[in-house]
Design an enzyme around this catalytic site. Structure first.
Site, PDB file in Angstrom:
ATOM      1  N   TYR A   1      -5.158  29.950  18.959  1.00  0.00           N
ATOM      2  CA  TYR A   1      -3.763  29.561  19.321  1.00  0.00           C
ATOM      3  C   TYR A   1      -3.873  29.448  20.913  1.00  0.00           C
ATOM      4  O   TYR A   1      -4.264  30.353  21.787  1.00  0.00           O
ATOM      5  CB  TYR A   1      -2.851  30.742  18.864  1.00  0.00           C
ATOM      6  CG  TYR A   1      -1.447  30.473  19.100  1.00  0.00           C
ATOM      7  CD1 TYR A   1      -0.868  31.350  20.287  1.00  0.00           C
ATOM      8  CD2 TYR A   1      -0.698  29.373  18.561  1.00  0.00           C
ATOM      9  CE1 TYR A   1       0.216  31.170  20.643  1.00  0.00           C
ATOM     10  CE2 TYR A   1       0.676  29.395  19.331  1.00  0.00           C
ATOM     11  CZ  TYR A   1       1.157  30.192  20.256  1.00  0.00           C
ATOM     12  OH  TYR A   1       2.711  30.278  20.488  1.00  0.00           O
TER      13      TYR A   1
ATOM     14  N   ASP B   1      -9.698  29.816  27.460  1.00  0.00           N
ATOM     15  CA  ASP B   1      -8.378  30.456  27.189  1.00  0.00           C
ATOM     16  C   ASP B   1      -8.529  31.836  27.289  1.00  0.00           C
ATOM     17  O   ASP B   1      -8.816  32.370  26.287  1.00  0.00           O
ATOM     18  CB  ASP B   1      -7.488  29.733  25.970  1.00  0.00           C
ATOM     19  CG  ASP B   1      -6.079  30.340  26.080  1.00  0.00           C
ATOM     20  OD1 ASP B   1      -5.418  29.848  25.226  1.00  0.00           O
ATOM     21  OD2 ASP B   1      -5.786  31.343  26.775  1.00  0.00           O
TER      22      ASP B   1
ATOM     23  N   LYS C   1      -0.273  37.162  30.209  1.00  0.00           N
ATOM     24  CA  LYS C   1      -0.046  38.521  29.847  1.00  0.00           C
ATOM     25  C   LYS C   1      -0.291  39.797  30.930  1.00  0.00           C
ATOM     26  O   LYS C   1       0.346  40.029  31.763  1.00  0.00           O
ATOM     27  CB  LYS C   1      -0.928  38.833  28.520  1.00  0.00           C
ATOM     28  CG  LYS C   1      -0.579  38.141  27.346  1.00  0.00           C
ATOM     29  CD  LYS C   1      -1.426  38.129  26.231  1.00  0.00           C
ATOM     30  CE  LYS C   1      -1.098  36.944  25.222  1.00  0.00           C
ATOM     31  NZ  LYS C   1       0.160  37.231  24.281  1.00  0.00           N
TER      32      LYS C   1
END
Ligand code: KE4
Length: 430
Positions: free
Chosen positions: A142, A237, A269
């Site tokens: 994702y 990523d 994050k």
């Protein structure tokens, strides 16, 4: 109805599904989500006053634990001078410098407000640099909800992608090829067949959005080699792993040792410390394609604002070597506690981890791909999840997520987790 249930009812009247992000609604584990009043350190408290050991950590940002005093104090200080200027400010430079100093494959950084935006920007840079359209991704990975990333695998290995959500057009999906994670042969075939059309390959550094699937040895290095060979951009990523699994992410563990480097990183994050902040980063040459240095347009009203960059900067500064040692030790312990409880109660499961990211699949075969992950017994996970919650431990509310520890987790938390795990493993076994 308790207070959480009343909040959930009110929320659903004015917010789709009652949440601002789908996983929070507990649809995949059943039941209704508690509404959170506050969180501090390793604990989170709902509006009915129930306290839980938190193993979600806001999905990664709460690496120091919630509301770290240094972060709160510094953010409060900066916020007094306005939240956002719409103009350059020192903290965004200091945070960019902090990222550059930690990752020697990174020379420049552009801040965005979410990992999705960071990935969108990385894809646009890759297409501009290569003057090609096709993106290769892996099923189960994702990368946020940009249209071109919500694409399911086409019928054949090298065939065009199919929209994986209503609202994603065939046009948006047609340039994305989705392969099975870890399938080096398929990747080599796609490059052999369409190498001159491929703008980029994007992968999660450690796939953790299908549950945690450790990268097969050499897989990331092989992606790097093929991208270099065919002139494609390798986008790594690290939104989930960056500055969490080590001071320079998963690349700092695997890449520097095996002597390969991606062309672009995406982060999020941890670098926002819980504030909406993410980034795309890489060497100066590729990053200077971004406006106004170069022609590739990218922008954001709140990008690099002083409050979010200060939250990220103070968080990173507090991520000391001792913090990473503690994170790894806590991950070791929680991993062992859960594995032991599931084994004791003879629950078919796979305990899987990479660095301090880990998760558990309720299936009797190892999980290497998204298809493997889909064989897990999600109903058993739902029973396990709710038994843990009822016994004071808040897990990610999906069998397809990673579990997160923090610098604030202690032996007291481990004792609560161990007691809850014994009850929950029995519930899963039913
Ligand atoms: P955001 O747009 O949610 O900030 O980041 C998207 C993203 C990109 N890349 C990776 C590897 C990610 O894990 C994410 C977001 N992660 C999920 C957790 N599985 C966010 C939680 C949610 O969607 O509510």
């Amino acid at each position: 109805m308790n207070k959480s249930e009343r909040w959930f009812e009110r929320a659903q009247a004015v917010i789709p599904g009652g949440v601002s992000s789908p996983v929070r609604a507990f649809r995949s584990v059943g039941g209704k989500p508690p509404y959170v009043a506050k969180a501090k350190g390793s604990r989170i408290t709902d509006v009915d006053g129930n306290e839980y050991v938190d193993l979600v950590g806001a999905w990664g940002p709460a690496i120091l634990g919630h509301a770290h005093p240094d972060v709160v104090a510094e953010v409060a200080n900066v916020a007094k001078n306005s939240f956002s200027f719409g103009a350059p400010c020192p903290p965004e430079v200091e945070l960019a410098e902090a990222i550059v100093s930690r990752v020697n494959a990174v020379e420049k950084v552009r801040f965005t407000n979410s990992g999705t935006e960071a990935v969108m920007t990385a894809l646009r840079i890759a297409r501009a640099k290569s003057k090609r359209d096709v993106i290769v991704k892996f099923a189960g990975c994702y990368h946020g909800h940009a249209d071109s990333m919500l694409v399911a695998a086409g019928s054949g290995v090298a065939t065009l992608g199919l929209p994986d959500s209503p609202g994603v057009t065939k046009g948006a999906a047609k340039d994305t090829i989705t392969l099975a994670y870890g399938d080096v042969k398929a990747l080599e075939e796609v490059f052999a067949a369409r190498g001159n059309e491929i703008a980029a390959v994007i992968t999660e550094a450690i796939p953790a959005n299908m549950g945690v699937v450790p990268p097969p040895p050499g897989f990331n290095k092989r992606i790097s080699e093929l991208c270099n060979q065919y002139g494609a951009v390798f986008i790594f990523d690290e939104v989930m792993t960056g500055f969490r699994v080590s001071a320079d992410g998963w690349w700092g563990i695997e890449g520097t040792r095996e002597d390969w480097a991606p062309d672009l990183f995406t982060y999020g994050k941890v670098i926002g410390g819980g504030m909406p902040l993410a980034a795309v980063a890489g060497n100066a040459e590729i990053m200077d394609l971004l406006a106004p240095a170069g022609p590739v347009y990218q922008a954001g009203t709140l990008s690099g604002n002083p409050v979010a960059t200060t939250a990220g900067l103070v968080t990173l500064r507090n991520c000391t070597p001792d913090v990473y040692m503690h994170l790894d030790a806590m991950a070791d312990q929680v991993f062992a506690i859960i594995s032991d409880a599931l084994t004791k109660h003879r629950v078919a499961h796979q305990s899987q981890r990479a660095g301090n990211l880990f998760s558990f699949f309720f299936t009797d075969k190892p999980v290497h791909t998204y298809d493997d992950a889909k064989t897990q017994d999600t109903a058993a996970f739902g029973r396990f999840f709710h038994a843990m919650l009822e016994n004071g431990v808040w897990l990610p509310p999906s069998a397809y997520e990673a579990w997160f520890v923090s610098a604030a987790h202690t032996d007291d938390d481990l004792a609560i987790i161990a007691r809850a795990a014994d009850v929950a493993a029995r519930a899963a076994r039913q």
